[in-house]
Design a protein around this motif. Structure first.
Motif, mmCIF file in Angstrom:
data_model
loop_
_atom_site.group_PDB
_atom_site.id
_atom_site.type_symbol
_atom_site.label_atom_id
_atom_site.label_comp_id
_atom_site.label_asym_id
_atom_site.label_seq_id
_atom_site.Cartn_x
_atom_site.Cartn_y
_atom_site.Cartn_z
ATOM 1 N N SER A 23 38.525 44.445 44.237
ATOM 2 C CA SER A 23 37.549 45.075 43.351
ATOM 3 C C SER A 23 38.061 46.398 42.799
ATOM 4 C CB SER A 23 36.247 45.294 44.111
ATOM 5 O OG SER A 23 35.271 45.802 43.217
ATOM 6 N N PHE A 27 31.782 47.689 36.934
ATOM 7 C CA PHE A 27 30.946 46.540 36.619
ATOM 8 C C PHE A 27 31.228 46.097 35.193
ATOM 9 C CE2 PHE A 27 26.883 44.502 35.421
ATOM 10 C CZ PHE A 27 26.814 43.572 36.448
ATOM 11 N N ALA A 33 29.609 40.860 36.308
ATOM 12 C CA ALA A 33 30.284 40.772 37.612
ATOM 13 C C ALA A 33 31.107 42.030 37.839
ATOM 14 C CB ALA A 33 31.202 39.554 37.631
ATOM 15 N N MET A 34 31.421 42.294 39.090
ATOM 16 C CA MET A 34 32.315 43.407 39.409
ATOM 17 C C MET A 34 33.733 43.012 38.996
ATOM 18 S SD MET A 34 30.540 45.864 40.661
ATOM 19 C CE MET A 34 31.728 46.972 41.442
ATOM 20 N N THR A 119 30.879 33.710 42.955
ATOM 21 C CA THR A 119 29.512 34.091 43.331
ATOM 22 C C THR A 119 29.360 33.919 44.835
ATOM 23 O OG1 THR A 119 28.746 33.321 41.206
ATOM 24 C CG2 THR A 119 27.072 33.663 42.878
ATOM 25 N N THR A 121 26.846 34.829 48.377
ATOM 26 C CA THR A 121 25.513 35.219 48.844
ATOM 27 C C THR A 121 25.654 35.909 50.177
ATOM 28 O OG1 THR A 121 25.322 33.056 49.824
ATOM 29 C CG2 THR A 121 24.229 33.370 47.715
ATOM 30 N N ARG A 122 24.692 36.735 50.487
ATOM 31 C CA ARG A 122 24.626 37.322 51.814
ATOM 32 C C ARG A 122 23.373 36.780 52.483
ATOM 33 N NH1 ARG A 122 26.257 43.167 50.060
ATOM 34 N NH2 ARG A 122 28.472 42.794 49.871
ATOM 35 N N MET A 132 20.846 38.721 49.278
ATOM 36 C CA MET A 132 21.570 39.339 48.186
ATOM 37 C C MET A 132 22.555 38.350 47.594
ATOM 38 S SD MET A 132 23.484 42.930 48.466
ATOM 39 C CE MET A 132 23.931 43.838 47.043
ATOM 40 N N TRP A 134 25.983 38.378 44.866
ATOM 41 C CA TRP A 134 26.847 39.204 44.021
ATOM 42 C C TRP A 134 27.909 38.372 43.339
ATOM 43 C CZ3 TRP A 134 31.922 39.706 45.956
ATOM 44 C CH2 TRP A 134 32.090 39.401 47.313
ATOM 45 N N ARG A 135 28.306 38.883 42.190
ATOM 46 C CA ARG A 135 29.321 38.204 41.394
ATOM 47 C C ARG A 135 30.530 39.123 41.281
ATOM 48 N NH1 ARG A 135 28.025 34.354 37.654
ATOM 49 N NH2 ARG A 135 28.886 35.526 35.914
ATOM 50 N N GLN A 136 31.681 38.589 41.534
ATOM 51 C CA GLN A 136 32.888 39.401 41.616
ATOM 52 C C GLN A 136 34.072 38.609 41.073
ATOM 53 O OE1 GLN A 136 33.859 42.610 43.537
ATOM 54 N NE2 GLN A 136 35.562 42.092 42.145
#
Ligand SMILES: [Zn+2]
Length: 338
Positions: A23, A27, A33-34, A119, A121-122, A132, A134-136
């Motif tokens: 990363s 953003f 996405a990050m 993508t 998930t937590r 949560m 997140w997209r990275q």
């Protein structure tokens, strides 16, 4: 300069085994996405090795302290062109973008590697919910990268080299874990084709002799550079800033450094928009990010006649071992002289 060994150049290839998420901390609004780096920067590799030195209880970790003189210079893991295996060097296009040029077929590529958005998930295992998402961006295709570390031999060189070799053997067998979710199995890279080469004073003098024939030199940044003057990050490397870096390379690698003077004048340059770059130590101390001069930038200098031999020796050391500006042990400011 004496003909003694100056440094050891460790080279090899890093190959991705699964997705690698490095990363940048920014953003990307369009991709939602990050953003992620297209290849492992030197600071990521340095961090991963630091973790291994610490885990193995090796005293070389002391050279990582903020005010310690660096011994290991980790370079960015530049990618290879997937078509022909040529190394990709950053270049600035006419539209002022950072692109990558294959050093074999000379093709210019917009992206250094193939990235896609991952993508994740937590899960909250207590509540049984998805807490949560997140997209990275991550590197998702098998990619080969150049691996390069310069080991300085000036202080306790042999001991440090032995510590590094021990950890490199471990990495050859177990792979290197880099980036986000590397604790969960992502970001595994294999280290292949490892080799060690001694850089001697004679090697440096040979390059110095070639450089002496040029009255102008064009310096290309193979990685971002962080150049400070009076506590401020610069966006243009003037002659005096360049000379400071040349002297710094000699101070760091030579036992018998003596001050010298030379006339160095910036005559032209090609660069792109500077950008902020975060580092772990700044984050921990609450400092602001540094401003980096983009990789691929070129700076052309005129060397006034009468520059002493020491200047060219130092210039050759800067190119082969050191780099321009600050944080060179994290891969910043790597150059080639064209
Ligand atoms: Zn190519």
């Amino acid at each position: 300069m004496s003909s003694d060994a100056v440094a050891v150049e460790v080279t090899g290839e890093l190959v991705t085994r699964n997705e690698v998420i490095l990363s940048t901390g920014e953003f990307d609004r369009r991709a939602h996405a990050m953003r992620g780096y297209g290849y492992p920067p030197g600071q990521a590799i340095r961090g991963a090795f630091g973790y291994l030195f610490l885990a193995a209880g090796l005293p070389i970790i002391k050279t990582y302290e903020v005010n310690a003189e660096p011994v290991l210079y980790f370079k960015d893991a530049l990618p290879y062109h997937h078509v022909d295996g040529g190394i990709l060097y950053p270049v600035i296009t006419q539209e002022k973008y950072v692109n990558y040029q294959c050093q074999k077929c000379r093709d210019i590529l917009r992206y250094p590697s193939f990235k896609s958005v991952i993508t994740k998930t937590r899960l909250d295992r207590y509540k049984g919910t998805v807490s949560m998402m997140w997209r990275q961006e991550g590197i998702t295709k098998i990619t080969r990268f150049r691996f390069r570390i310069i080991v300085k031999l000036k202080h306790e060189g042999e001991e440090n080299l032995a510590a590094l070799i021990a950890v490199l053997r471990f990495v050859e067998e177990n792979g290197l874990a880099l980036g986000k979710r590397s604790m969960k199995g992502s970001g595994r890279l294999q280290l292949e084709k490892l080799s060690y080469k001694l850089i001697t004073g004679a090697d440096i003098e040979k390059r110095a002799a070639e450089l002496r024939d040029k009255d102008t030199i064009r310096v290309r940044l193979l990685s971002e550079a962080i150049v400070r003057e009076k506590g401020t990050n610069l966006t243009v490397i003037r002659g005096n800033n360049f000379l400071w870096s040349v002297k710094n390379a000699a101070k760091n690698f030579n036992y018998d450094y003596k001050n010298f003077s030379a006339g160095v004048k910036l005559i032209s340059y090609e660069t792109s928009k500077p950008y902020p770059l975060g580092f772990l130590d700044l984050k921990l101390s609450g400092g602001r990010p540094e401003i980096a001069i983009p990789k691929g930038s070129t700076f052309t200098y005129r060397i006034e006649p009468g520059a002493p031999a020491e200047f060219y020796t130092a210039l050759a050391l800067l190119e082969r071992c050191h780099g321009i500006g600050n944080r060179v042990s994290s891969g910043k400011g790597e150059i080639i002289i064209e």
